[in-house]
Design a protein around this motif. Structure first.
Motif, mmCIF file in Angstrom:
data_model
loop_
_atom_site.group_PDB
_atom_site.id
_atom_site.type_symbol
_atom_site.label_atom_id
_atom_site.label_comp_id
_atom_site.label_asym_id
_atom_site.label_seq_id
_atom_site.Cartn_x
_atom_site.Cartn_y
_atom_site.Cartn_z
ATOM 1 N N GLU A 89 0.693 -0.940 0.287
ATOM 2 C CA GLU A 89 -0.415 0.094 -0.037
ATOM 3 C C GLU A 89 0.463 1.266 -0.161
ATOM 4 N N LYS A 90 0.947 1.643 -0.969
ATOM 5 C CA LYS A 90 1.700 3.432 -1.387
ATOM 6 C C LYS A 90 0.936 4.440 -1.067
ATOM 7 N N HIS A 91 0.712 5.646 -0.791
ATOM 8 C CA HIS A 91 0.452 7.058 -1.015
ATOM 9 C C HIS A 91 1.398 8.119 -0.899
ATOM 10 N N GLN A 92 0.625 8.414 -2.573
ATOM 11 C CA GLN A 92 1.235 10.009 -2.809
ATOM 12 C C GLN A 92 0.188 11.149 -2.061
ATOM 13 N N GLY A 98 -6.123 22.017 1.629
ATOM 14 C CA GLY A 98 -6.143 22.042 0.340
ATOM 15 C C GLY A 98 -4.899 23.300 -0.061
ATOM 16 N N HIS A 99 -3.614 22.791 0.149
ATOM 17 C CA HIS A 99 -2.062 23.264 0.224
ATOM 18 C C HIS A 99 -1.502 22.222 -0.425
ATOM 19 N N PRO A 100 -0.407 22.403 -1.256
ATOM 20 C CA PRO A 100 0.732 21.466 -1.171
ATOM 21 C C PRO A 100 1.285 20.718 -0.109
ATOM 22 N N PRO A 101 1.419 19.752 -0.159
ATOM 23 C CA PRO A 101 1.471 18.675 1.508
ATOM 24 C C PRO A 101 3.600 19.565 1.607
ATOM 25 N N PRO A 102 3.533 19.985 2.872
ATOM 26 C CA PRO A 102 4.919 20.151 3.339
ATOM 27 C C PRO A 102 5.788 19.102 3.795
ATOM 28 N N PRO A 103 6.955 19.481 3.057
ATOM 29 C CA PRO A 103 8.176 17.674 3.810
ATOM 30 C C PRO A 103 8.040 17.219 4.821
ATOM 31 N N LYS A 104 7.057 17.477 6.107
ATOM 32 C CA LYS A 104 6.863 17.304 7.215
ATOM 33 C C LYS A 104 5.343 17.859 7.041
ATOM 34 N N PHE A 105 4.343 16.883 8.201
ATOM 35 C CA PHE A 105 3.258 16.742 9.188
ATOM 36 C C PHE A 105 2.591 16.458 9.929
ATOM 37 N N ASN A 106 2.517 16.780 10.860
ATOM 38 C CA ASN A 106 1.284 15.181 11.630
ATOM 39 C C ASN A 106 -0.408 15.134 11.438
ATOM 40 N N ILE A 107 -0.255 14.394 11.139
ATOM 41 C CA ILE A 107 -1.956 13.514 11.206
ATOM 42 C C ILE A 107 -2.697 13.306 12.559
ATOM 43 N N PRO A 108 -3.082 13.686 13.326
ATOM 44 C CA PRO A 108 -3.623 13.430 14.510
ATOM 45 C C PRO A 108 -3.999 11.885 14.819
ATOM 46 N N PHE A 109 -4.603 11.136 13.016
ATOM 47 C CA PHE A 109 -4.642 9.790 13.665
ATOM 48 C C PHE A 109 -4.475 9.082 12.546
ATOM 49 N N PHE A 110 -3.468 7.884 11.791
ATOM 50 C CA PHE A 110 -3.592 7.094 11.062
ATOM 51 C C PHE A 110 -3.518 6.093 10.527
ATOM 52 N N VAL A 111 -4.012 5.895 9.706
ATOM 53 C CA VAL A 111 -4.273 3.856 9.626
ATOM 54 C C VAL A 111 -3.721 3.534 8.439
ATOM 55 N N GLN A 112 -3.174 2.069 8.599
ATOM 56 C CA GLN A 112 -2.043 2.174 7.618
ATOM 57 C C GLN A 112 -2.862 0.798 7.585
ATOM 58 N N GLY A 113 -3.012 0.139 5.437
ATOM 59 C CA GLY A 113 -2.955 -1.196 6.098
ATOM 60 C C GLY A 113 -4.680 -1.666 5.564
#
Length: 256
Positions: A89-92, A98-113
């Motif tokens: 599973e890969k994400h781009q 609404g803005h271009p993604p910064p090099p690093k940013f925090n996500i409150p809650f993220f699920v992979q898979g």
């Protein structure tokens, strides 16, 4: 980053042409082997694919949203090798709030898979580790299958079964298509194994080229206290042919 245990992707592609006249509610002994057989067949036929995903990630306190991040992304589910039934599973990430993604940013809650692993039904050799309860809904139009581990099961093959694991599957009776899955683990397993406490997936018809296939359309997940929540919708499916390498998402989660 939380995960849904890797069970490989299955039962995601169900051609709409397979719909038949509504049948009586089957016996559980007949239904289960059909589900596992379908899983193996469709897993073998599943192509690598890509789709758009709209992600809403929230931190909550007493039911009120404290922080929210909205992400537009391209998701790729790629068969790892020819003949393999494992998918990566890969994400781009295309935009963040609404803005271009910064090099690093925090996500409150993220699920992979979640996309790949919500359904399960691969390890038929462990079928005796679980109790299955089948009931009809909507005047027989829908079948509800509830799954839970058998208590105090002495079978060594079942020793790694999560004790408080629960799963509910809704099946369209006329066609056998799975339309909804939800699964829950205990708060202890959430902490110990970094398993997602609650996750659900809805399925529906999606166009992929000239075909209309039965694919995920919406996923939700949250933690035991419902202080972290993620909602994802999927659309714009395409078969995927690799032309570049996109690394799996590896992002900080929370406010650290």
């Amino acid at each position: 980053m939380l995960k849904i245990a890797p069970i490989s992707m299955m039962l995601l592609l169900l051609p709409l042409g397979s719909v038949q006249a509504q049948q009586p509610v089957p016996a559980i002994e007949k239904l289960l082997p059909q589900i596992y057989d379908n899983a193996r067949e469709y897993l073998a036929k599943l192509p690598s694919l890509s789709c758009n995903e709209s992600i809403t990630s929230q931190a909550l306190k007493k039911g009120k949203v404290q922080k929210e991040v909205k992400i537009e992304s391209v998701l790729r589910e790629v068969r790892e090798t020819t003949g393999s039934n494992n998918f990566s599973e890969k994400h781009q990430f295309m935009s963040v709030d609404g803005h271009p993604p910064p090099p690093k940013f925090n996500i409150p809650f993220f699920v992979q898979g979640g996309f790949a692993n919500a359904l399960g039904f691969q390890n038929q050799d462990k079928i005796d580790c679980y109790d299955f309860q089948l009931a009809s809904q909507e005047s027989g139009k829908t079948l509800k299958l509830d799954i839970a581990p058998k208590p105090n099961n002495p079978d060594p093959a079942c020793h790694q079964t999560l004790k408080d694991y629960r799963k509910t599957v809704l099946i369209e009776a006329a066609s056998g298509r799975i339309i909804y899955v939800e699964r829950t683990v205990s708060p202890e397993d959430f902490k110990l194994h970094h398993e997602v406490f609650f996750a659900s997936m809805e399925y529906g018809p999606q166009k992929m080229g000239d075909e209309t296939l039965w694919l995920p359309i919406r996923m939700t997940a949250h933690d035991p206290k419902n202080e972290g929540q993620m909602i994802v919708t999927y659309s714009n499916y395409h078969r995927y042919a690799a032309s570049s390498t996109i690394l799996p998402a590896d992002l900080p989660v929370g406010d650290k």
